[in-house]
Design an enzyme around this catalytic site. Structure first.
Site, PDB file in Angstrom:
ATOM      1  N   THR A 155       0.760  -1.268   0.000  1.00  0.00           N
ATOM      2  CA  THR A 155       0.000   0.000   0.000  1.00  0.00           C
ATOM      3  C   THR A 155       0.789   1.316   0.000  1.00  0.00           C
ATOM      4  O   THR A 155       1.848   1.409   0.621  1.00  0.00           O
ATOM      5  CB  THR A 155      -0.945   0.011   1.233  1.00  0.00           C
ATOM      6  OG1 THR A 155      -1.615  -1.227   1.315  1.00  0.00           O
ATOM      7  CG2 THR A 155      -1.967   1.103   1.164  1.00  0.00           C
ATOM      8  N   GLY A 170      -9.292  -5.690   0.594  1.00  0.00           N
ATOM      9  CA  GLY A 170      -8.651  -5.360   1.863  1.00  0.00           C
ATOM     10  C   GLY A 170      -9.241  -4.117   2.493  1.00  0.00           C
ATOM     11  O   GLY A 170     -10.344  -3.680   2.159  1.00  0.00           O
ATOM     12  N   GLY A 185      -4.687  -5.921   6.157  1.00  0.00           N
ATOM     13  CA  GLY A 185      -6.017  -5.387   5.878  1.00  0.00           C
ATOM     14  C   GLY A 185      -7.109  -5.952   6.755  1.00  0.00           C
ATOM     15  O   GLY A 185      -7.992  -5.216   7.230  1.00  0.00           O
TER      16      GLY A 185
END
Ligand code: GLY
Length: 314
Positions: A171, A201, A225
């Protein structure tokens, strides 16, 4: 209002290997500079966080857009969210394919539909209608993501702990406050390596992967997540800030809660309505950079914070 603008970006909280350390640090510094140049010219925080995240999506060092990790089928499925703290307007996309800049597409969902999130095939069909450029999966995939995927194929599907490890890549995100005092957040990801097809997620989930409200501030999160969703991490940080905690203390309290309650690790960046900010994580590393006034701050390892004059950085 004439507030001092601030931007903070992250490139994911995970066990960043040494060979990606320099490119990760350079990547977040470049993204922060790109977003800040918009704020410095009086641009909006929405524009700044979108631009910063696009830089990270285009950079193969990060798990978003180009460089995204592969799912169990060896395909790329992407999630993203962008949120405007002025009016709580939000746009999110999940499980989308063949799009290099999901964050810009998420903004189209915010601006051009009556909805907050589009997913899967329907989302991709809307992207075509909006003339969002389609890229081949091969263009998004890197040698690193293939190698990581091949490694994970050696394990069985009963890998809860493996998914909740720090190796799975994670991410990118940005938060900002502009000179009008408006805060925004943006988060974009390829998710976690070898995830089930169709797995979504935390990143596109409002209050988990990000949240922005001018009344308090803005947050973008990264990490495991399934844990982040359980504690609605972004909103939890803002709750602590609402109750008087600094962004740093609020972030640490929320990350500790996630670690103790659901054994999840991660990281986040936060900016308050007064321009106070923090970059905190409970993983081995998180590449982050922030610009506040004339200074560029950045770090990668726990407790580390370097700074240089913005003038030298650009
Ligand atoms: N934090 C990214 C994900 O778990 O998908």
């Amino acid at each position: 209002m004439d507030r001092k603008p601030v931007i903070v970006v992250h490139g994911g909280a995970w066990a960043i290997p040494d060979y990606l350390a320099e490119s990760s640090t350079n990547g977040v510094k470049g993204a922060a500079c790109c977003g800040f140049s918009i704020l410095a010219q009086g641009g909006s925080s929405m524009h700044a966080v979108e631009a910063a995240v696009r830089v990270l999506e285009d950079d193969k060092a990060f798990d978003a857009g180009h460089g995204a990790v592969l799912n169990a089928d060896g395909n790329v499925e992407l999630d993203a969210i962008i949120m405007d703290g002025k009016n709580l307007a939000v746009g999110a996309v999940s499980c989308i394919k063949n799009i290099a800049n999901p964050i810009t597409f998420a903004r189209s969902v915010l601006e051009k539909t009556p909805h907050a999130m589009l997913t899967g095939e329907g989302a991709n069909a809307f992207a075509e209608k909006m003339n969002i450029p389609r890229v081949s999966t091969d263009e998004l995939v890197t040698d690193h993501s293939i190698k990581e995927w091949e490694e994970y194929q050696k394990y069985t599907q009963s890998v809860t702990n493996l998914f909740n490890s720090e190796k799975v890549h994670d991410t990118v995100g940005a938060v900002a406050i502009d000179s009008d005092g408006n805060v925004s957040c943006a988060t974009s990801t390829g998710g976690i390596t070898n995830k089930m097809v169709g797995r979504v997620g935390d990143s596109p989930i409002i209050g988990s992967g990000g949240y922005a409200d001018n009344f308090v501030g803005a947050v973008s999160t990264t990490g495991h997540g399934e844990s982040i969703m359980k504690v609605t991490l972004a909103r939890l940080v803002l709750l602590h800030m609402e109750q008087g905690k600094s962004p740093r203390d609020a972030s640490d309290q929320a990350l500790d809660y996630m670690k103790n309650k659901v054994h999840g690790r991660g990281g986040l960046i936060a900016v308050s309505k007064t321009g106070e900010w923090a970059a905190r994580f409970t993983t081995q590393r998180m590449a982050w950079a922030g610009i506040d006034g004339e200074m560029l701050y950045y770090g990668l390892n726990p407790g580390e914070q370097f700074q240089e004059s913005l003038h030298n950085a650009i």
